[in-house]
Write a protein that holds these residues in place. Structure first.
Motif, PDB file in Angstrom:
ATOM      1  N   GLY A 154       0.837  -1.204   0.000  1.00 28.96           N
ATOM      2  CA  GLY A 154       0.000   0.000   0.000  1.00 28.96           C
ATOM      3  C   GLY A 154       0.866   1.245   0.000  1.00 28.96           C
ATOM      4  O   GLY A 154       2.074   1.188   0.305  1.00 28.96           O
ATOM      5  N   SER A 155       0.273   2.381  -0.357  1.00 22.54           N
ATOM      6  CA  SER A 155       1.080   3.602  -0.341  1.00 22.54           C
ATOM      7  C   SER A 155       1.391   4.018   1.096  1.00 22.54           C
ATOM      8  O   SER A 155       2.326   4.769   1.343  1.00 22.54           O
ATOM      9  N   GLN A 156       0.604   3.480   2.054  1.00 25.18           N
ATOM     10  CA  GLN A 156       0.917   3.780   3.456  1.00 25.18           C
ATOM     11  C   GLN A 156       2.330   3.300   3.792  1.00 25.18           C
ATOM     12  O   GLN A 156       3.075   3.999   4.474  1.00 25.18           O
ATOM     13  N   TYR A 205      -3.957  14.301   5.209  1.00 27.05           N
ATOM     14  CA  TYR A 205      -4.266  12.889   5.484  1.00 27.05           C
ATOM     15  C   TYR A 205      -3.726  12.506   6.861  1.00 27.05           C
ATOM     16  O   TYR A 205      -2.527  12.598   7.132  1.00 27.05           O
ATOM     17  N   TYR A 244       4.993  17.170   2.058  1.00 26.15           N
ATOM     18  CA  TYR A 244       4.055  16.083   1.747  1.00 26.15           C
ATOM     19  C   TYR A 244       2.776  16.675   1.166  1.00 26.15           C
ATOM     20  O   TYR A 244       2.143  17.519   1.801  1.00 26.15           O
ATOM     21  N   VAL A 302      -0.951  15.832  -1.242  1.00 24.65           N
ATOM     22  CA  VAL A 302      -1.892  14.964  -1.968  1.00 24.65           C
ATOM     23  C   VAL A 302      -2.544  15.862  -3.016  1.00 24.65           C
ATOM     24  O   VAL A 302      -3.545  16.510  -2.754  1.00 24.65           O
ATOM     25  N   ASN A 336      -7.314  13.967   0.384  1.00 22.26           N
ATOM     26  CA  ASN A 336      -7.951  13.480   1.595  1.00 22.26           C
ATOM     27  C   ASN A 336      -7.475  14.400   2.716  1.00 22.26           C
ATOM     28  O   ASN A 336      -6.274  14.479   2.936  1.00 22.26           O
ATOM     29  N   ASP A 346       1.687  12.192  -3.072  1.00 22.96           N
ATOM     30  CA  ASP A 346       0.902  11.007  -2.729  1.00 22.96           C
ATOM     31  C   ASP A 346      -0.387  11.038  -3.555  1.00 22.96           C
ATOM     32  O   ASP A 346      -1.216  11.924  -3.377  1.00 22.96           O
ATOM     33  N   PRO A 378      -3.193   8.557  -4.437  1.00 16.08           N
ATOM     34  CA  PRO A 378      -4.043   7.363  -4.528  1.00 16.08           C
ATOM     35  C   PRO A 378      -5.360   7.597  -5.270  1.00 16.08           C
ATOM     36  O   PRO A 378      -6.055   6.637  -5.615  1.00 16.08           O
ATOM     37  N   TYR A 379      -5.711   8.872  -5.519  1.00 15.67           N
ATOM     38  CA  TYR A 379      -7.052   9.177  -6.057  1.00 15.67           C
ATOM     39  C   TYR A 379      -7.058   9.682  -7.499  1.00 15.67           C
ATOM     40  O   TYR A 379      -8.115   9.846  -8.089  1.00 15.67           O
ATOM     41  N   SER A 425      -1.100   3.697  -5.548  1.00 12.95           N
ATOM     42  CA  SER A 425      -1.798   2.665  -4.793  1.00 12.95           C
ATOM     43  C   SER A 425      -2.789   1.920  -5.675  1.00 12.95           C
ATOM     44  O   SER A 425      -3.427   2.519  -6.539  1.00 12.95           O
ATOM     45  N   SER A 437      -5.220   0.469  -4.082  1.00 11.85           N
ATOM     46  CA  SER A 437      -6.345   0.338  -3.151  1.00 11.85           C
ATOM     47  C   SER A 437      -7.652   0.879  -3.713  1.00 11.85           C
ATOM     48  O   SER A 437      -8.703   0.270  -3.553  1.00 11.85           O
ATOM     49  N   LYS A 438      -7.599   2.040  -4.342  1.00 15.65           N
ATOM     50  CA  LYS A 438      -8.840   2.671  -4.785  1.00 15.65           C
ATOM     51  C   LYS A 438      -9.206   2.262  -6.215  1.00 15.65           C
ATOM     52  O   LYS A 438     -10.296   2.561  -6.682  1.00 15.65           O
ATOM     53  N   ARG A 482      -3.497  -4.878  -0.497  1.00 19.07           N
ATOM     54  CA  ARG A 482      -2.388  -4.107   0.082  1.00 19.07           C
ATOM     55  C   ARG A 482      -1.232  -3.940  -0.909  1.00 19.07           C
ATOM     56  O   ARG A 482      -0.092  -4.322  -0.647  1.00 19.07           O
TER      57      ARG A 482
HETATM   58  N1  PMP Z   1      -2.515   8.340   1.156  1.00 23.10           N
HETATM   59  C1  PMP Z   1      -3.740   8.870   1.208  1.00 23.10           C
HETATM   60  C2  PMP Z   1      -3.914  10.317   0.898  1.00 23.10           C
HETATM   61  C3  PMP Z   1      -4.847   8.085   1.540  1.00 23.10           C
HETATM   62  O1  PMP Z   1      -6.053   8.648   1.610  1.00 23.10           O
HETATM   63  C4  PMP Z   1      -4.640   6.709   1.818  1.00 23.10           C
HETATM   64  C5  PMP Z   1      -5.750   5.772   2.205  1.00 23.10           C
HETATM   65  N2  PMP Z   1      -6.967   6.231   2.468  1.00 23.10           N
HETATM   66  C6  PMP Z   1      -3.341   6.208   1.752  1.00 23.10           C
HETATM   67  C7  PMP Z   1      -2.311   7.050   1.406  1.00 23.10           C
HETATM   68  C8  PMP Z   1      -3.024   4.781   2.042  1.00 23.10           C
HETATM   69  O2  PMP Z   1      -3.528   3.937   1.091  1.00 23.10           O
HETATM   70  P1  PMP Z   1      -3.017   2.461   0.840  1.00 23.10           P
HETATM   71  O3  PMP Z   1      -1.988   2.135   1.864  1.00 23.10           O
HETATM   72  O4  PMP Z   1      -4.230   1.600   0.973  1.00 23.10           O
HETATM   73  O5  PMP Z   1      -2.464   2.451  -0.529  1.00 23.10           O
END
Ligand code: PMP
Length: 396
Positions: free
Chosen positions: A105-107, A131, A173, A175, A180, A208, A210-211, A239, A241-242, A249
């Motif tokens: 995940g990007s986390q 975030y 940092y 987004v 978010n 970052d 993800p969207y 990511s 994830s979305k 992950r």
């Molecule tokens: N960065 C941002 C801005 C997010 O909103 C999220 C998850 N909501 C993440 C990172 C982490 O995402 P993930 O680890 O699932 O890729």
């Protein structure tokens, strides 16, 4: 024989300082099925391409079981890295697979950057608000997190210049797409200005994103990573994830070579590598299917859900409230008029079987009591309308 029992040593300070959150406890109540929740930041589960993903797992397990059930390299599955690189190159960000590290995940990408770059006391600049889990991640690394003022278009370049001169930060940092929690997108001229600040003051940028793939309207804006001023100092975090599934992950990180190498070493120490079978299934899925065909379904549904939310907000919110109209992503940012406290009103909302996230925890400084985040992704337009009727009663 006497036996004495010495107490175990205390937890590390950083573990203690992340206490229980009253908001988290209230939001735990929103798991009840009767609650219409605008709180979660989850993708719509009924839109997962579940059958095709199951088929991808079945194929890799049948065709290469000895490979996909085995340990693998820290950098990640070559086919997956190549697929990510091709997607970026196709959008005018020339990228080779060697520029990509697959992450959990990007986390995890954020944690790796923090490990590779941040010494205790280093300054990390963030949008205010930003975030939440990024704030926690940089906090764990011992960074001094300093907010940069924002407006409806995101970070304000003049304010960034001023803070950068004053604070000598190591990292910024951002987004930049459908942020978010605010849903805001940083316009191209501001991305240029941000890149110039980074160039002038010598700082890294973590972009970052993800969207960004969830744009359902308007023109996409080039990544900061693609601007020549900042190409050598920007890390792009992506990511799956979305756009595929958060449960798999899977994310990735694109960075200049020396930093990427440091992140690989940090990842080796953290988890050796991301799950071999999950990476192989994702690569198989991307080879067998056009991700954008799937994404078009997701974008169409999210657009209808955003529209339902925006159409119902005027009747649901107290007069004097303001909100934005995101062209993609998952979130709308609402500001209630003076005198309204979104945190204090949340229990009443949950009592009416509707929920949102108060804006408070997303601010590194100077929180706005009346701010709240609404996600439009996990309910149908009809459910969103009903949720807003309930919300109207909360503010009545
Ligand atoms: N960065 C941002 C801005 C997010 O909103 C999220 C998850 N909501 C993440 C990172 C982490 O995402 P993930 O680890 O699932 O890729």
């Amino acid at each position: 024989m006497t036996s004495t029992r010495a107490a175990v040593p205390a937890l590390a300070q950083r573990a203690v300082s992340v206490g229980a959150s009253p908001v988290r406890e209230i939001l735990a109540l929103t798991a009840r099925p009767e609650v219409i929740s605008f709180a979660g930041g989850l993708p719509a589960p009924e839109l997962f391409d579940a059958a095709a993903i199951a088929e991808a797992y079945a194929r890799v397990l049948a065709e290469q079981p000895h490979k996909v059930l085995q340990y693998s390299t820290t950098e990640g599955d070559p086919a997956l890295r190549a697929a990510v690189a091709a997607r970026l190159s196709g959008r005018d960000l020339a990228t080779g697979m060697d520029d990509i590290l697959v992450t959990g995940g990007s986390q995890q990408g954020l944690a790796l950057i923090a490990t590779a770059l941040i010494e205790p006391g280093d300054v990390v600049l963030v949008e205010n608000p930003t975030y939440l889990a990024a704030l926690q991640c940089f906090g764990f690394a011992g960074a001094r997190v300093v907010p940069v003022p924002t407006d409806a278009y995101g970070v304000i370049p003049e304010a960034l210049e001023e803070v950068a001169r004053r604070e000598r930060p190591k990292l910024l940092y951002l987004v930049p797409n459908f942020q978010n929690p605010t849903g805001r997108t940083l316009p191209l001229e501001r991305r240029r200005a941000v890149a110039e600040v980074a160039e002038r003051h010598g700082l890294w940028i973590a972009e970052d994103d993800p969207y960004g793939d969830l744009r359902f309207e308007g023109e996409s804006v080039p990544w900061i990573s693609a601007l020549p001023e900042a190409a050598d100092r920007t890390i792009l975090l992506g990511s799956f994830s979305k756009i595929m599934s958060p449960g798999m992950r899977l994310g990735w990180l694109r960075a200049p070579a020396a930093l990427l190498r440091a992140c690989v070493i940090a990842k080796q120490a953290a988890d050796l590598h991301t799950s071999t079978v999950d990476q192989a299934a994702a690569a198989r899925y991307l080879a067998d299917h056009d991700l954008d065909v799937h994404l078009d379904r997701v974008r169409t549904a999210y657009r209808a859900r955003r529209d339902a939310l925006l159409a119902g907000l005027p009747a649901a919110l107290p007069s004097g409230s303001t909100w934005n109209r995101p062209e993609g992503g998952m979130f709308v940012w609402v500001r209630l008029p003076a005198g309204y406290d979104a945190t204090a009103l949340l229990p009443t909302a949950v009592g009416h079987n509707v929920a949102y996230v108060p804006g408070l925890p997303f601010f590194a400084e100077a929180p706005e009591a009346g701010a709240l985040r609404m996600s439009f992704t996990t309910h149908t337009p009809e459910e969103i309308e009903e949720g807003l009727r309930r919300l109207a009663k909360v503010f009545a």
